[in-house]
Design a protein around this motif. Structure first.
Motif, PDB file in Angstrom:
ATOM      1  N   PRO A   1       0.833  -1.207   0.000  1.00  0.00           N
ATOM      2  CA  PRO A   1       0.000   0.000   0.000  1.00  0.00           C
ATOM      3  C   PRO A   1       0.867   1.256   0.000  1.00  0.00           C
ATOM      4  N   VAL A   2       0.442   2.259  -0.722  1.00  0.00           N
ATOM      5  CA  VAL A   2       1.155   3.534  -0.734  1.00  0.00           C
ATOM      6  C   VAL A   2       0.879   4.230   0.598  1.00  0.00           C
ATOM      7  N   PRO A   3       1.932   4.592   1.348  1.00  0.00           N
ATOM      8  CA  PRO A   3       1.678   5.191   2.657  1.00  0.00           C
ATOM      9  C   PRO A   3       0.980   6.547   2.546  1.00  0.00           C
ATOM     10  N   VAL A   4       0.018   6.766   3.403  1.00  0.00           N
ATOM     11  CA  VAL A   4      -0.676   8.058   3.450  1.00  0.00           C
ATOM     12  C   VAL A   4      -0.586   8.582   4.879  1.00  0.00           C
ATOM     13  N   PRO A   5      -0.602   9.899   5.047  1.00  0.00           N
ATOM     14  CA  PRO A   5      -0.517  10.455   6.398  1.00  0.00           C
ATOM     15  C   PRO A   5      -1.735  10.074   7.245  1.00  0.00           C
ATOM     16  N   PRO A   6      -1.566  10.092   8.577  1.00  0.00           N
ATOM     17  CA  PRO A   6      -2.688   9.779   9.473  1.00  0.00           C
ATOM     18  C   PRO A   6      -3.708  10.912   9.505  1.00  0.00           C
ATOM     19  N   GLU A   7      -4.828  10.658  10.174  1.00  0.00           N
ATOM     20  CA  GLU A   7      -5.799  11.724  10.440  1.00  0.00           C
ATOM     21  C   GLU A   7      -5.080  12.840  11.209  1.00  0.00           C
ATOM     22  N   PRO A   8      -5.400  14.103  10.898  1.00  0.00           N
ATOM     23  CA  PRO A   8      -4.697  15.211  11.570  1.00  0.00           C
ATOM     24  C   PRO A   8      -4.897  15.208  13.089  1.00  0.00           C
ATOM     25  N   LEU A   9      -3.891  15.699  13.795  1.00  0.00           N
ATOM     26  CA  LEU A   9      -4.009  15.989  15.221  1.00  0.00           C
ATOM     27  C   LEU A   9      -3.843  17.497  15.383  1.00  0.00           C
ATOM     28  N   GLY A  10      -4.291  18.016  16.520  1.00  0.00           N
ATOM     29  CA  GLY A  10      -4.306  19.466  16.715  1.00  0.00           C
ATOM     30  C   GLY A  10      -2.955  20.121  16.515  1.00  0.00           C
TER      31      GLY A  10
ATOM     32  N   ALA B   1      -0.621  17.723  22.065  1.00  0.00           N
ATOM     33  CA  ALA B   1      -0.310  19.049  22.619  1.00  0.00           C
ATOM     34  C   ALA B   1       0.790  18.934  23.676  1.00  0.00           C
ATOM     35  N   THR B   2       0.746  17.865  24.473  1.00  0.00           N
ATOM     36  CA  THR B   2       1.757  17.654  25.511  1.00  0.00           C
ATOM     37  C   THR B   2       3.145  17.471  24.906  1.00  0.00           C
ATOM     38  N   VAL B   3       3.266  16.579  23.902  1.00  0.00           N
ATOM     39  CA  VAL B   3       4.595  16.338  23.321  1.00  0.00           C
ATOM     40  C   VAL B   3       5.104  17.577  22.563  1.00  0.00           C
ATOM     41  N   SER B   4       4.204  18.337  21.998  1.00  0.00           N
ATOM     42  CA  SER B   4       4.626  19.567  21.310  1.00  0.00           C
ATOM     43  C   SER B   4       5.172  20.573  22.315  1.00  0.00           C
ATOM     44  N   ALA B   5       4.485  20.708  23.439  1.00  0.00           N
ATOM     45  CA  ALA B   5       4.954  21.633  24.482  1.00  0.00           C
ATOM     46  C   ALA B   5       6.304  21.156  25.032  1.00  0.00           C
ATOM     47  N   ASN B   6       6.463  19.845  25.198  1.00  0.00           N
ATOM     48  CA  ASN B   6       7.741  19.306  25.684  1.00  0.00           C
ATOM     49  C   ASN B   6       8.879  19.618  24.715  1.00  0.00           C
TER      50      ASN B   6
ATOM     51  N   THR C   1       2.563   7.313  15.331  1.00  0.00           N
ATOM     52  CA  THR C   1       3.260   6.969  16.573  1.00  0.00           C
ATOM     53  C   THR C   1       2.627   7.702  17.761  1.00  0.00           C
ATOM     54  N   ALA C   2       2.266   8.960  17.561  1.00  0.00           N
ATOM     55  CA  ALA C   2       1.645   9.734  18.645  1.00  0.00           C
ATOM     56  C   ALA C   2       0.317   9.101  19.071  1.00  0.00           C
ATOM     57  N   ARG C   3      -0.476   8.662  18.105  1.00  0.00           N
ATOM     58  CA  ARG C   3      -1.775   8.055  18.441  1.00  0.00           C
ATOM     59  C   ARG C   3      -1.602   6.752  19.223  1.00  0.00           C
TER      60      ARG C   3
ATOM     61  N   ASP D   1      -5.381  14.068  20.957  1.00  0.00           N
ATOM     62  CA  ASP D   1      -5.104  15.488  20.749  1.00  0.00           C
ATOM     63  C   ASP D   1      -4.415  16.106  21.969  1.00  0.00           C
ATOM     64  N   GLU D   2      -4.843  15.654  23.138  1.00  0.00           N
ATOM     65  CA  GLU D   2      -4.236  16.144  24.371  1.00  0.00           C
ATOM     66  C   GLU D   2      -2.764  15.701  24.428  1.00  0.00           C
TER      67      GLU D   2
END
Ligand SMILES: [Zn+2]
Ligand SMILES: [Zn+2]
Length: 276
Positions: free
Chosen positions: A8-17, A262-267, A245-247, A258-259
């Motif tokens: 399968p051709v890889p496609v991006p996941p559903e968006p996160l905030g 936001a946590t890993v982005s702030a980190n 990976t985040a999901r 989504d929470e």
């Protein structure tokens, strides 16, 4: 006609905030950095830290960070290239690391995998250790975090890092070590960054480790173009895929995706000294 099922051709996941890819190699991916970052932005990836693993690549990484607001750089000579850390290269690295768009010294560390499998492809362990100690001093001197690569070198790595000054911030990229090392790293206050291999079926212990990291010390990364997460393991990776990976990590930790994003982005922003 081939009877083999096409991959399968890889496609991006559903968006996160909001997401931040804490360790990637934009210059090793097939497409131009701007295209990669645009695809990543479309699914919520606001920033990435791109890493150069040799002096030329480190210079390219910093140049990308200077061109694109969404990109910051980490600069060092990779442990498998530690023999390239000549006096001239050390001077060039000092200049790169002093730049405000270089936010970490890395990736440095220890890698015994190639010593075991093909010693001609890597530097001897004593040369790697000397290079790691030099990068560690450089990070302390410029007050930027140390980004660590570790492949099958847990004991030696923790021994060397124990000598780091207490105010040095340490980040273990692509954390893949046993649970007891995760516990010790957390006790020492290190950041642990997880990549696509945490989604692989057999890596149950890695998921247990990820569940134990405090919320203010966990990061997520692609290490693209390698380590593509499930369901596209084996395909070429890129920052847009970090959401898989985040999901998975959010699920393992029992928190809302989504929470968690936001946590890993702030980190990542705190680690790299970026504005909120
Ligand atoms: Zn690495
Ligand atoms: Zn890497």
């Amino acid at each position: 006609m081939s009877r083999r099922k096409p991959r399968p051709v890889p496609v991006p996941p559903e968006p996160l905030g909001e997401l931040f890819d804490a360790h990637t190699h934009l210059t090793s991916c097939a497409d131009p950095a701007r295209a990669l970052m645009d695809r990543a932005a479309a699914v919520g990836v606001r920033g990435v830290c791109t890493v150069g693993d040799g002096i030329e690549e480190a210079e390219q990484a910093l140049a990308l960070a200077q061109e694109d607001d969404r990109v910051v750089a980490a600069c060092a000579v990779h442990p498998t290239k530690a023999q390239e850390l000549t006096d001239g290269v050390r001077e060039r690295l000092r200049a790169l690391v002093a730049d405000p768009r270089c936010v970490a010294v890395g990736e440095t560390g220890l890698d015994t995998y190639w010593i075991t499998h093909d010693p001609g492809r890597t530097a001897p362990l004593d040369v790697q250790e000397e290079a790691l100690r030099w990068h560690m001093d450089l990070a302390a001197e410029v007050g930027k975090p140390l980004m660590i690569h570790n492949r099958e070198a847990d004991d030696d790595l923790m021994r060397v890092l124990a000598d780091a000054p207490s105010d040095l911030t340490v980040m273990l990229h692509c954390f893949s070590s046993p649970l007891d090392l995760a516990v010790e790293a957390v006790e020492r206050g290190y950041y642990l960054s997880f990549c696509g291999n945490v989604t692989f079926r057999r890596n149950e212990e890695l998921r247990q480790a990820a569940a134990r990291v405090p919320a203010d010390r966990i990061l997520v990364e692609t290490d693209a173009p390698y380590m593509t997460p499930e369901p596209f393991r084996g395909a070429r990776n890129e920052p847009a895929f970090v959401g898989y990976t985040a999901r998975l990590l959010a699920e393992v930790r029992g928190v809302d995706a989504d929470e968690f994003a936001a946590t890993v982005s702030a980190n990542a922003r705190r680690l790299y000294g970026l504005p909120e």
